[in-house]
Design a protein around this motif. Structure first.
Motif, PDB file in Angstrom:
ATOM      1  N   ASP A 104       0.879  -1.184   0.000  1.00 20.15           N
ATOM      2  CA  ASP A 104       0.000   0.000   0.000  1.00 20.15           C
ATOM      3  C   ASP A 104       0.903   1.216   0.000  1.00 20.15           C
ATOM      4  OD1 ASP A 104      -1.794   2.101   0.632  1.00 20.15           O
ATOM      5  OD2 ASP A 104      -3.144   0.643   1.612  1.00 20.15           O
ATOM      6  N   ASP A 105       0.563   2.194  -0.801  1.00 14.84           N
ATOM      7  CA  ASP A 105       1.434   3.370  -0.861  1.00 14.84           C
ATOM      8  C   ASP A 105       1.210   4.305   0.319  1.00 14.84           C
ATOM      9  OD1 ASP A 105      -1.153   3.935  -2.113  1.00 14.84           O
ATOM     10  OD2 ASP A 105      -0.318   5.952  -2.355  1.00 14.84           O
ATOM     11  N   GLN A 148      -8.470   7.106   4.424  1.00 13.83           N
ATOM     12  CA  GLN A 148      -7.151   6.501   4.642  1.00 13.83           C
ATOM     13  C   GLN A 148      -6.741   6.599   6.108  1.00 13.83           C
ATOM     14  OE1 GLN A 148      -6.709   4.593   2.028  1.00 13.83           O
ATOM     15  NE2 GLN A 148      -4.667   5.262   1.415  1.00 13.83           N
ATOM     16  N   HIS A 159     -11.664   9.426   0.068  1.00 18.36           N
ATOM     17  CA  HIS A 159     -10.487   8.573   0.174  1.00 18.36           C
ATOM     18  C   HIS A 159      -9.472   9.206   1.126  1.00 18.36           C
ATOM     19  CE1 HIS A 159      -7.539   5.656  -1.252  1.00 18.36           C
ATOM     20  NE2 HIS A 159      -6.677   6.650  -1.327  1.00 18.36           N
ATOM     21  N   HIS A 196      -3.478  12.154  -6.970  1.00 22.52           N
ATOM     22  CA  HIS A 196      -3.066  10.776  -6.839  1.00 22.52           C
ATOM     23  C   HIS A 196      -3.902   9.887  -7.756  1.00 22.52           C
ATOM     24  CE1 HIS A 196      -2.085   7.529  -3.626  1.00 22.52           C
ATOM     25  NE2 HIS A 196      -1.685   7.209  -4.848  1.00 22.52           N
ATOM     26  N   ASP A 210      -3.294  -2.848  -2.131  1.00 22.09           N
ATOM     27  CA  ASP A 210      -4.125  -1.652  -2.363  1.00 22.09           C
ATOM     28  C   ASP A 210      -4.427  -1.574  -3.846  1.00 22.09           C
ATOM     29  OD1 ASP A 210      -5.465   0.699  -1.915  1.00 22.09           O
ATOM     30  OD2 ASP A 210      -3.658   1.944  -1.927  1.00 22.09           O
ATOM     31  N   ARG A 232      -5.392   1.123  -5.617  1.00 25.06           N
ATOM     32  CA  ARG A 232      -4.934   2.322  -6.323  1.00 25.06           C
ATOM     33  C   ARG A 232      -3.576   2.739  -5.769  1.00 25.06           C
ATOM     34  NH1 ARG A 232      -9.044   6.646  -5.583  1.00 25.06           N
ATOM     35  NH2 ARG A 232     -10.390   5.415  -6.929  1.00 25.06           N
ATOM     36  N   MET A 233      -2.585   2.692  -6.637  1.00 29.22           N
ATOM     37  CA  MET A 233      -1.248   3.085  -6.195  1.00 29.22           C
ATOM     38  C   MET A 233      -0.561   3.814  -7.328  1.00 29.22           C
ATOM     39  SD  MET A 233       0.325  -0.159  -4.174  1.00 29.22           S
ATOM     40  CE  MET A 233      -0.078  -1.322  -5.458  1.00 29.22           C
TER      41      MET A 233
END
Lengths: 206, 719
Positions: A12-13, B495, B491, B574, A56, A58-59
């Motif tokens: 995961d980023d 996170q 998001h 991102h 994850d 989305r990275m």
């Protein structure tokens, strides 16, 4: 193959998420390793076979789905659990179709994550055992001579010794000797076991 | 006489009609020779005219001599010299000097009693004496002669003392030198004769000459009739008084003409009095010479003296009364004109005040309304009578009244154009109790009753409504932009929340151990705290942007604004695979502005950049930079997309201009209006091969003491 400790690879980023998930897995008694992106994982554990991936979606760089596809192409069958920031249904469908074990939404519940991981390791263990047996059978099969493989195939097709002998133009006694050799090399005692092994090896009616 | 006066018309020094007309005729071939010829002609005409008139008057005067004296009761020719020198410019005086010499010589030509040399000499003395008198008058009474009592007094002094003295004394001395035995008895009489002539005839001749010079002004018909009636009455009564035989004549009869003289003095002023006196003087003298009237009984010596004393006694007060009447009439008409002018001004002012679309009020120093126009009635629903004399705070709602009262006090303390109260909040109160937004400007106006505040009231209902609509639009547009990345924002909050949950779970599991690793648990708690702060920071920034608040201008650092926006957009960048690079100025970039609006501008520009790079294959970068340059802060949002065709650059910030399929075309237009509202400018550049640069510049807030105190205040208020 020898028993190796399964490792849960967390990719995961997001530093805090990665750190927290890894921590949780470790606290739950798993061996866990974390990577900031797909590249780091591929460099560090290219041939890892025992364990699973917590990935994850989305990275930056290759995304989770892209890593999944790449691993599949390499024949690496580590089970994958996807983590996603938000329940993106088309993406989860795609991931599951491509063989993902589970698709979890952050913030992830402990029970859900641990259950998924345990399930994935189960799958991993199963596939590992399967793969070990098939590798063993393959090596047994490799030990057979050309004549023995011919007779093996004909035996599992259900032909009688007499028929085999006449088909190959050899003595029935010779067929019997070869057949005993095959049984011994394939480490089976009964015809039924031999047929099953043939099935596992994919030697059908070919 | 006529020729002199006709000539006078052309002689007039500057700007007379005749002169101008002649000047025009000559303009076509304006040659010096012609002009000289013209000048010489005029001079010759003036000399000849004056000499002739003087000579004729002298002859006429000789007729009034009481034999055996060569001197007369009153000597009129001197008055002609006096009149002409009074009104002629100094440079033309030599004409009359020459004319006087000619006439003086001519008058005595053939008179065996007086040699020509004496005649010429006395002409010199006479000219000098008159000149002295004229200088005296000009020195002490400038302007039109005889116009005021003061100038009349100066004239009387000159006419009665200076000129006669200077004229007669040298002549008497000459006679004495010649051994004339009758010098002394005649000296007093000739002195009085000159004085009387000067006194009586000069005003009449001067006014006549001035009237000739200025052209006849149209006179009132009734005035002319009155003059005729007066003349007739005066002639009749004078004939009656002065032709009656001396015997059996009551001495008081000589006062019979007095009412008519007063009539002339009061109604026709100096010129009327002067002419009337001339008539009386001639008639009384003529009849006395011929042995008629009240002055005929005694010896000639006595006659002359009595007559002269009588005439002096009448003339002096009459002329002063006439001058006083004239002065008073002129003062009165000036006053009348001033009053009319003022009334016209007031009327104009009233018209302006009534015809303007604004409500206007005048407020005096004690805060009372002293004037209110119709628009005020309409706007506030009061009638004028209900407002006049009332304290002006009445037009404001109760709660706001201290503010305008304070503004008014400050206004009267330092009168200058200024507004009232806080423009954003100021409201007016109608008679019916309803309120409406307004704006008031105060202008100082000096009035006879003291300084007034002239208040111009503008109804701001529409303006406020438009502002409200615009604010709605700006807010809606902000929401629209933000809604495009709700997912990313969720998001961004999710996170840290996910991390917190997992950390908490991990800690829980660790604490189940027999000997829990407390250090690890502490680390977990620290991480939980920082993740919580991270989430709440995003929420705080977001809440600021979502709020539909009042515009709040304050000094703020654009670097901070850029940082905040980059935090909000981090997740979106991102998601889109865009890298946001900050290149912020090392110095604080303080501008005076509204944080939310400036964030919105940046948000629009950055999202614009994101969208421009949607199809970009290579690196996707948005660089945000701030830079101080020449009193401005320049903020640049540069993307690495394909750039913008040059022909589109100027239209980018127009409303409804969009290059995106689903774009409304409002984002950039709103950005422009927000930037311009901050006194800045916005533009786009697209150098070939390096994407598009959207830039805006805002004036740098000078680190003035005022600003610093504001800054301190805002810091204070934050506490």
């Amino acid at each position: 193959m020898t028993e190796t400790i399964p490792v849960v690879h967390v990719i995961d980023d997001d530093d805090s998420v990665r750190k927290a998930v890894t921590r949780l897995l470790k606290a739950a008694g798993y061996e866990a390793q974390d990577y900031a992106n797909a590249g780091d994982f591929l460099l560090a554990a290219p041939t890892a076979a025992s364990g699973c991936l917590v990935l994850d979606v989305r990275m930056p760089g290759p995304s989770g789905l892209e890593l999944q596809a790449a691993l599949k192409r390499q024949g690496n069958c580590l089970p994958i659990i996807f983590l996603s920031g938000h329940g993106d249904i088309p993406m989860s469908v795609q991931a599951i179709k491509a063989g993902a074990v589970d698709f979890l939404t952050k913030p992830v519940q402990r029970q859900a994550l641990l259950a998924a991981v345990s399930h994935a390791l189960e799958i991993n263990r199963a596939t590992s055992a399967e793969r070990a047996r098939s590798e063993f059978l393959q090596s047994c099969y490799q030990a057979l001579t050309e004549r023995e493989r011919e007779i093996f195939r004909m035996v599992v097709q259900g032909r009688l010794n007499k028929q085999i002998a006449s088909a190959l133009g050899i003595a029935e006694r010779t067929v019997k000797a070869h057949r005993a050799q095959v049984m011994e090399k394939m480490q089976v005692t009964t015809l039924a076991d031999l047929v099953r092994v043939a099935g596992e090896l994919g030697l059908e009616a070919a | 006489m006529r020729s002199v006066l006709a000539d006078e018309k052309t002689v007039k020094p500057e700007g007379s009609h005749g002169h101008q007309r002649l000047g025009h005729q000559r303009l076509g071939h304006q040659r010096l020779g012609h002009q000289r010829l013209h000048q010489a002609f005029r001079a010759a005409l003036a000399i000849a005219g004056f000499a002739l008139a003087f000579f004729l008057l002298q002859r006429l005067t000789f007729l009034l001599r009481f034999p055996p004296y060569e001197r007369t009761t009153f000597w009129v020719p001197g008055a002609l010299t006096f009149s002409i020198l009074l009104i002629a410019p100094l440079k033309n005086w030599w004409w009359y000097y020459v004319g006087l010499c000619l006439a003086g010589y001519a008058a005595y030509y053939g008179d065996q009693q007086i040699p020509a040399s004496i005649a010429l000499l006395s002409a010199q003395f006479h000219f000098l004496a008159v000149a002295a008198g004229v200088f005296f008058i000009r020195r002490f009474a400038a302007g039109i002669p005889f116009a005021t009592v003061g100038s009349m007094l100066a004239f009387v002094l000159a006419a009665v003392f200076i000129v006669p003295f200077a004229t007669s004394v040298p002549a008497d001395l000459i006679r004495l030198y010649q051994g004339n035995p009758h010098v002394w008895p005649t000296a007093i009489r000739s002195f009085l004769s000159i004085a009387l002539g000067m006194l009586i005839a000069t005003p009449a001749l001067t006014t006549l000459l001035v009237q000739f010079r200025n052209g006849w002004q149209s006179t009132n018909r009734t005035k002319v009739l009155e003059a005729l009636a007066l003349s007739a009455a005066l002639l009749v009564i004078s004939f009656w008084v002065f032709t009656k035989p001396a015997e059996g004549n009551a001495p008081s009869l000589i006062y019979a003409p007095m009412p008519f003289l007063l009539w002339a003095a009061l109604r026709f002023e100096v010129s009327g009095a002067s002419w009337a006196l001339l008539v009386i003087a001639y008639l009384s003298t003529w009849n006395a010479i011929n042995g008629r009237g009240p002055f005929s009984a005694e010896t000639p010596d006595e006659h002359v003296l009595q007559l002269q004393v009588f005439l002096l006694a009448v003339s002096l007060p009459l002329l002063l009364v006439a001058a006083g009447a004239g002065e008073r009439r002129r003062a009165y008409s000036r006053l009348l004109e001033e009053m009319q002018e003022r009334r016209r001004t007031e009327e104009r002012f009233r018209l302006v005040v009534e015809s303007t679309p604004n409500a206007m009020l005048m407020i005096n120093r004690s805060g009372e309304i002293v004037l209110a126009n119709q628009q005020t009635e309409r706007l506030f629903g009061y009638r004028q009578e209900e407002l006049l004399g009332q304290p002006f705070e009445r037009i404001f709602p109760e709660r706001l009244r201290p503010e305008p009262a304070k503004s008014l006090r400050e206004f009267f303390a330092a009168p200058a154009l200024r507004g009232i109260g806080n423009e954003e909040e100021l409201c007016g109160l109608r008679k019916n109790g309803s309120e409406f937004p307004l704006e008031i400007g105060l202008t100082p106006i000096e009035s006879p009753g003291g300084l007034l505040a002239f208040a111009v009231v503008t109804d701001n209902t529409e303006k406020r409504r438009a502002e409200e609509a615009r604010r709605e639009l700006v807010h809606a547009s902000r929401l629209a932009v933000l809604s495009e990345f709700t997912a990313s924002i969720a998001h961004e909050i999710n996170q840290p929340l996910g991390a917190i949950l997992s950390n908490a779970d991990a800690a829980e599991l660790l604490l189940e151990n027999a000997s829990p690793p407390l250090d690890e648990v502490r680390r977990i708690l620290a991480d939980i705290r920082s993740d919580d702060l991270r989430a709440s920071e995003v929420i705080r920034k977001l809440r600021g942007l979502l709020r539909r608040g009042e515009v709040e201008r304050q000094p703020l650092d654009l670097n901070g604004v850029v940082r905040d926006v980059s935090i909000i957009l981090r997740a979106e960048a991102h998601r889109r695979g865009v890298e946001i690079i900050l290149k912020l100025s090392a110095n604080p970039c303080i501008v005076w502005g509204d944080r939310v609006h400036l964030q919105q501008v940046l948000l629009n520009l950055i999202v614009n950049g994101f969208e421009a790079m949607a199809e970009t294959r290579g690196d996707r970068r948005v660089t945000l930079s701030t830079e101080l340059s020449g009193g401005e802060v320049i903020v640049r949002v540069s993307d690495s997309g394909a750039g913008i065709p040059a022909e589109r650059l100027p239209k980018l910030f127009d409303r409804f201009f969009s290059t995106k399929r689903e774009g409304m075309g409002m984002g950039l237009a709103i950005s422009r209006s927000l930037v311009e509202e901050h006194g800045g400018r916005i533009w786009a550049e697209s150098p070939s091969g390096s994407g598009a640069h959207f830039c805006f510049a805002l004036p740098l807030e000078p680190p003035a003491a005022e600003t610093q105190s504001d800054l301190l205040n805002s810091v204070e208020s934050l506490r």
